[in-house]
Design a protein around this motif. Structure first.
Motif, PDB file in Angstrom:
ATOM      1  N   HIS A 183      36.423  35.174  45.176  1.00  0.00           N
ATOM      2  CA  HIS A 183      37.554  36.086  45.363  1.00  0.00           C
ATOM      3  C   HIS A 183      38.876  35.335  45.229  1.00  0.00           C
ATOM      4  N   ALA A 187      41.827  35.511  42.303  1.00  0.00           N
ATOM      5  CA  ALA A 187      43.246  35.667  42.602  1.00  0.00           C
ATOM      6  C   ALA A 187      44.076  34.605  41.898  1.00  0.00           C
ATOM      7  N   ILE A 229      42.023  39.919  37.984  1.00  0.00           N
ATOM      8  CA  ILE A 229      42.134  41.059  38.891  1.00  0.00           C
ATOM      9  C   ILE A 229      40.794  41.745  39.064  1.00  0.00           C
ATOM     10  N   THR A 232      38.745  39.485  41.364  1.00  0.00           N
ATOM     11  CA  THR A 232      39.314  39.566  42.709  1.00  0.00           C
ATOM     12  C   THR A 232      38.861  40.831  43.424  1.00  0.00           C
ATOM     13  N   MET A 233      38.957  41.959  42.745  1.00  0.00           N
ATOM     14  CA  MET A 233      38.587  43.224  43.366  1.00  0.00           C
ATOM     15  C   MET A 233      37.082  43.297  43.612  1.00  0.00           C
ATOM     16  N   ILE A 263      47.419  46.392  49.668  1.00  0.00           N
ATOM     17  CA  ILE A 263      46.564  45.577  48.810  1.00  0.00           C
ATOM     18  C   ILE A 263      45.848  46.462  47.792  1.00  0.00           C
ATOM     19  N   GLU A 264      45.277  47.569  48.277  1.00  0.00           N
ATOM     20  CA  GLU A 264      44.560  48.477  47.377  1.00  0.00           C
ATOM     21  C   GLU A 264      45.493  49.049  46.312  1.00  0.00           C
ATOM     22  N   GLN A 267      46.470  46.229  43.803  1.00  0.00           N
ATOM     23  CA  GLN A 267      45.372  45.852  42.926  1.00  0.00           C
ATOM     24  C   GLN A 267      45.102  46.931  41.879  1.00  0.00           C
ATOM     25  N   PRO A 301      50.797  39.322  41.945  1.00  0.00           N
ATOM     26  CA  PRO A 301      49.656  38.557  42.489  1.00  0.00           C
ATOM     27  C   PRO A 301      50.032  37.668  43.663  1.00  0.00           C
ATOM     28  N   LEU A 304      50.151  40.051  46.697  1.00  0.00           N
ATOM     29  CA  LEU A 304      48.810  40.483  47.075  1.00  0.00           C
ATOM     30  C   LEU A 304      48.016  39.346  47.721  1.00  0.00           C
TER      31      LEU A 304
END
Length: 390
Positions: A183, A187, A229, A232-233, A263-264, A267, A301, A304
């Motif tokens: 994760h 990022a 991304i 990361t998600m 964050i949601e 992203q 980024p 986040l």
């Protein structure tokens, strides 16, 4: 605020500022290594120029980031000696590995890469930047191993008033680590890719003469950021399978919920924009309407990353080590409000200044473009200007 809140605030501020440097380092290192590989294989001056330009930005960020990391180390002795006493035999192991194995080796190979231009054989020089990348990732792995232990104290038992490590393998396979590490790497790629995108869009919008140079950089950045991304998600959601029961409950949920929403939203915004841009990647350098959007997204980024780190730490409160040691018990005895306030102001000022200097130096390199670079120059008095096209 009382002494405990001040100490927590101090660590949050310094940790957040330090992570700004770390996440960019993790993203730029593999990109510079790929550029250098292309140059070594093709011999094209364009790839040499890209390696030197983005490599110089990487070196600036790395050099200033080292100092912020030293401040982080000071805090364990100043404010959190209770953690060192109770779990230093366990928590200190990954930190020591990070320092001795990863950080020292990373710095050594980076020094060889910086001063090895026109001195080392081509493939030995290339190997140095790849070793820098691998050791940077190893450094992140050991740091996340330590953080994962705080989230889920695997591999240790309590004996008397201290924790002792009994299974190092359990630290390596900690369920709080196996999803958190990729994760963080995702990022980093998202961040490094967006720096390439934002800087390249800025230069292209100004109609800089290095059109091919920044067109290639822009395309590389968009692809990298889109991969980053997505990773990361994916691993961010996967982490919830390893969240201990009770974490993000009660007051923690109320504190972390706004962060989770931001964050949601961020992203999804990044994912949608990047995947809309991917099909038009060939014409994107000429799409001037898209450049302001890409420039504006460059800080995303970084924001986040800080929000994600805060959510991870807030959810663990009031525990320093989950269900073993509280934050209050981990704090150093004898601290006063004046002592912590003074160190908070001092640390925040130093790290804040370093962050500003980092931004200013990187922005200066970007505004100047790939000319008169120090990295890879034949002499310091006469830096080489890389070729800007095939």
């Amino acid at each position: 605020m009382d002494v405990l809140d001040l100490a927590r605030t101090q660590f949050a501020v310094t940790g957040s500022l330090h992570f700004l440097f770390v996440v960019l380092t993790l993203g730029l290192a593999p990109l510079v290594a790929i550029m250098h590989t292309r140059w070594a294989m093709s011999g094209k001056p364009l790839h040499e120029g890209m390696t030197r330009f983005w490599g110089q930005i990487y070196v600036i960020n790395y050099a200033l980031g080292i100092v912020t990391g030293l401040v982080m180390e000071f805090q364990f002795g100043l404010s959190w000696s209770g953690l060192s006493h109770y779990a230093g035999d366990v928590f200190g192991a990954p930190l020591a590995m990070e320092t001795l194995v990863a950080f020292f080796l990373e710095s050594t190979f980076l020094g060889l890469w910086i001063f090895g231009w026109h001195r080392l054989p081509t493939w030995a020089h290339l190997a140095c930047i790849w070793l820098v990348t691998l050791t940077a990732y190893a450094s992140a792995f050991f740091i996340m191993m330590g953080n994962a232990f705080l989230q889920n104290p695997a591999g240790a038992v309590v004996r008397g008033d201290r924790m002792e490590l009994v299974d190092f393998g359990a630290l390596l396979t900690n369920k709080a680590l196996i999803f958190a590490f990729p994760h963080v790497l995702g990022a980093g790629l998202f961040t490094g890719g967006m720096v390439l995108v934002g800087a390249s869009a800025y230069r292209l919008r100004r109609k800089a003469q290095e059109n091919e140079f920044f067109s290639r950089s822009l395309r590389m950045g968009v692809v990298t950021a889109a991969i980053g991304i997505f990773v990361t998600m994916a691993f961010g959601y996967a982490q919830f399978g390893a969240v201990p029961e009770g974490k993000f409950g009660g007051q923690n949920l109320a504190a972390a919920a706004p962060l989770g929403f931001m964050i949601e939203f961020g992203q999804l915004l990044g994912l949608v924009v990047l995947f809309v841009m991917l099909p038009m990647i060939k014409v994107l350098p000429r799409a001037r309407w898209a450049h302001p959007i890409l420039i504006a997204m460059t800080p995303l980024p970084f924001v986040l990353s800080i929000l994600g780190w805060m959510a991870r730490e807030i959810g663990r409160q009031p525990w320093m080590i989950w269900e073993r040691l509280t934050v209050a018990d981990a704090m150093s005895p004898g601290l006063t409000q004046g002592m912590v306030t003074a160190s908070l102001i001092g640390f925040a000022a130093v790290l804040g200044l370093l962050a500003v200097v980092d931004y200013v130096l990187i922005a200066r390199v970007i505004r100047r473009g790939p000319r008169d670079l120090d990295l890879g120059a034949t002499t310091r008095e006469e830096p080489r200007t890389p070729a800007l096209s095939h």
